[in-house]
Design an enzyme around this catalytic site. Structure first.
Site, PDB file in Angstrom:
ATOM      1  N   ASP A   1     -13.618  85.708  10.723  1.00 13.91           N
ATOM      2  CA  ASP A   1     -12.343  86.092  11.431  1.00 13.91           C
ATOM      3  C   ASP A   1     -11.268  85.805  10.753  1.00 13.91           C
ATOM      4  OD1 ASP A   1     -11.433  88.169  13.380  1.00 13.91           O
ATOM      5  OD2 ASP A   1     -11.658  86.664  14.829  1.00 13.91           O
TER       6      ASP A   1
ATOM      7  N   HIS B   1      -9.060  91.914   3.945  1.00 13.91           N
ATOM      8  CA  HIS B   1     -10.265  92.235   3.831  1.00 13.91           C
ATOM      9  C   HIS B   1     -10.759  91.867   2.085  1.00 13.91           C
ATOM     10  CE1 HIS B   1     -11.105  93.265   7.653  1.00 13.91           C
ATOM     11  NE2 HIS B   1     -10.325  94.509   7.576  1.00 13.91           N
TER      12      HIS B   1
ATOM     13  N   LEU C   1     -31.100  79.791  -2.133  1.00 15.18           N
ATOM     14  CA  LEU C   1     -30.534  80.264  -1.101  1.00 15.18           C
ATOM     15  C   LEU C   1     -30.751  81.611  -0.493  1.00 15.18           C
ATOM     16  CD1 LEU C   1     -27.934  79.703   1.077  1.00 15.18           C
ATOM     17  CD2 LEU C   1     -26.461  81.057  -0.761  1.00 15.18           C
TER      18      LEU C   1
HETATM   19  C1  FPP Z   1     -12.573  89.852  10.628  1.00 18.91           C
HETATM   20  O1  FPP Z   1     -11.131  90.066  10.371  1.00 18.91           O
HETATM   21  C2  FPP Z   1     -13.360  90.238   9.486  1.00 18.91           C
HETATM   22  C3  FPP Z   1     -14.153  91.457   9.461  1.00 18.91           C
HETATM   23  C4  FPP Z   1     -14.280  92.456  10.398  1.00 18.91           C
HETATM   24  C5  FPP Z   1     -15.259  91.902   8.209  1.00 18.91           C
HETATM   25  C6  FPP Z   1     -15.392  90.571   7.378  1.00 18.91           C
HETATM   26  C7  FPP Z   1     -15.540  91.365   6.075  1.00 18.91           C
HETATM   27  C8  FPP Z   1     -15.252  90.577   4.833  1.00 18.91           C
HETATM   28  C9  FPP Z   1     -15.073  89.192   4.933  1.00 18.91           C
HETATM   29  C10 FPP Z   1     -15.038  91.178   3.740  1.00 18.91           C
HETATM   30  C11 FPP Z   1     -16.030  91.789   3.086  1.00 18.91           C
HETATM   31  C12 FPP Z   1     -17.194  91.239   3.212  1.00 18.91           C
HETATM   32  C13 FPP Z   1     -18.142  91.043   2.247  1.00 18.91           C
HETATM   33  C14 FPP Z   1     -19.466  90.569   2.379  1.00 18.91           C
HETATM   34  C15 FPP Z   1     -18.020  91.178   0.720  1.00 18.91           C
HETATM   35  P1  FPP Z   1     -10.430  90.788  11.077  1.00 18.91           P
HETATM   36  O2  FPP Z   1     -10.030  92.314  10.484  1.00 18.91           O
HETATM   37  O3  FPP Z   1     -10.993  91.140  12.650  1.00 18.91           O
HETATM   38  O4  FPP Z   1      -9.170  89.710  11.310  1.00 18.91           O
HETATM   39  P2  FPP Z   1      -8.198  89.703  12.658  1.00 18.91           P
HETATM   40  O5  FPP Z   1      -8.949  89.140  13.808  1.00 18.91           O
HETATM   41  O6  FPP Z   1      -7.212  88.692  12.240  1.00 18.91           O
HETATM   42  O7  FPP Z   1      -7.525  91.164  12.741  1.00 18.91           O
END
Ligand code: FPP
Length: 247
Positions: A27, A44, A138
């Site tokens: 997150d 992202h 893994l």
């Molecule tokens: C949360 O950040 C993250 C996500 C909703 C998606 C996780 C995705 C990635 C790490 C990138 C792509 C994934 C892969 C497997 C390559 P948020 O947008 O909720 O952050 P915030 O809480 O600060 O708004």
């Protein structure tokens, strides 16, 4: 002693007491971008780099399974543009990591409502799952369109159908039966659950499976997550006394 043990020892870890299964709620991508006046998608993108680091570190240290919460059922409610960007990133990640997974004996698996993903994502996912299925290193387990409650509903539906068809007796259903009907049926429950971004919640992740997981919440935003912090968290884990409800 193998090279994973060497890496773990070099990092100051006891290779015999590593968590078998680490799960991560990644997150903070949006906040990372906002702090820099960037578009959320940039967060992202940087987050995808942190995914590569987490996978590589897990593999080098000898963690057996890594489950990453990459897209939740709730994430479908985000703006279309953000969903599309996440799907594109996922595809790009899978394409670029295929070689790495084959070279390093990584097995890819996905949990969640995979059928809801765009066809092009499903295709590459299924292709890599197929070509890595016999790998013994893994296990990289991606939670995609995943929700813990919907996983439980699905399990209840399956078991009640079997019961109605006379294939199982309701009184024979136990914890093992339940575990065997979840997406994670082949994977032992997580020993350690890490959440970045500082929020003190579970967000519908692996609700059944984390019953005895050690929790570690860090304020670090996911795009800033790195090897040094991962090792620090593993050291903290190794200092914990896991009693599983016993004395
Ligand atoms: C949360 O950040 C993250 C996500 C909703 C998606 C996780 C995705 C990635 C790490 C990138 C792509 C994934 C892969 C497997 C390559 P948020 O947008 O909720 O952050 P915030 O809480 O600060 O708004």
């Amino acid at each position: 002693m193998n090279s994973n043990d060497d890496s773990a020892i070099a990092a100051g870890l006891d290779p015999t007491r590593l968590p078998y299964h680490v799960a991560i709620i990644m997150d903070g991508n949006g906040r990372w971008a906002k702090k820099r006046m960037l578009n959320r998608v940039r967060g992202h993108e940087k987050g995808a780099e942190a995914v590569r680091i987490a996978v590589r570190t897990s593999r080098e240290l000898g963690i057996a399974a890594l489950t990453l919460y990459a897209f939740s059922t709730e994430n479908w409610q985000r703006p279309k543009t953000e969903i599309n960007a996440l799907m594109t990133l996922l595809k790009r990640f899978l394409k670029s990591e295929k070689k790495e997974m084959l070279e390093h004996n990584i097995r890819l698996n996905a949990i969640g409502e995979i059928e809801r993903l765009p066809g092009s994502v499903r295709e590459i996912l299924q292709e890599i799952m197929q070509v890595t299925k016999n790998n013994s290193g893994l296990l990289l387990n991606l939670a995609l369109s995943y929700g813990g409650r919907s996983e439980i509903v699905r399990m209840v539906q399956q078991l009640s159908e079997s019961a109605a068809a006379g294939k199982i007796r309701p009184e024979s259903i136990d914890e093992e039966t339940v575990s065997a009907h979840l997406y994670t049926r082949d994977i032992p429950d997580p020993d350690l659950l890490i959440r970045t971004g500082g929020e003190m919640r579970i967000s519908n992740f692996l609700l059944w499976q984390i019953a005895y997981a050690e929790l570690h919440i860090t304020n670090t935003l996911w795009p800033d997550f790195n090897r040094a912090e991962y090792v620090k968290i593993l050291k903290d884990y190794q200092g914990r006394d896991r009693r599983f409800g016993k004395v």
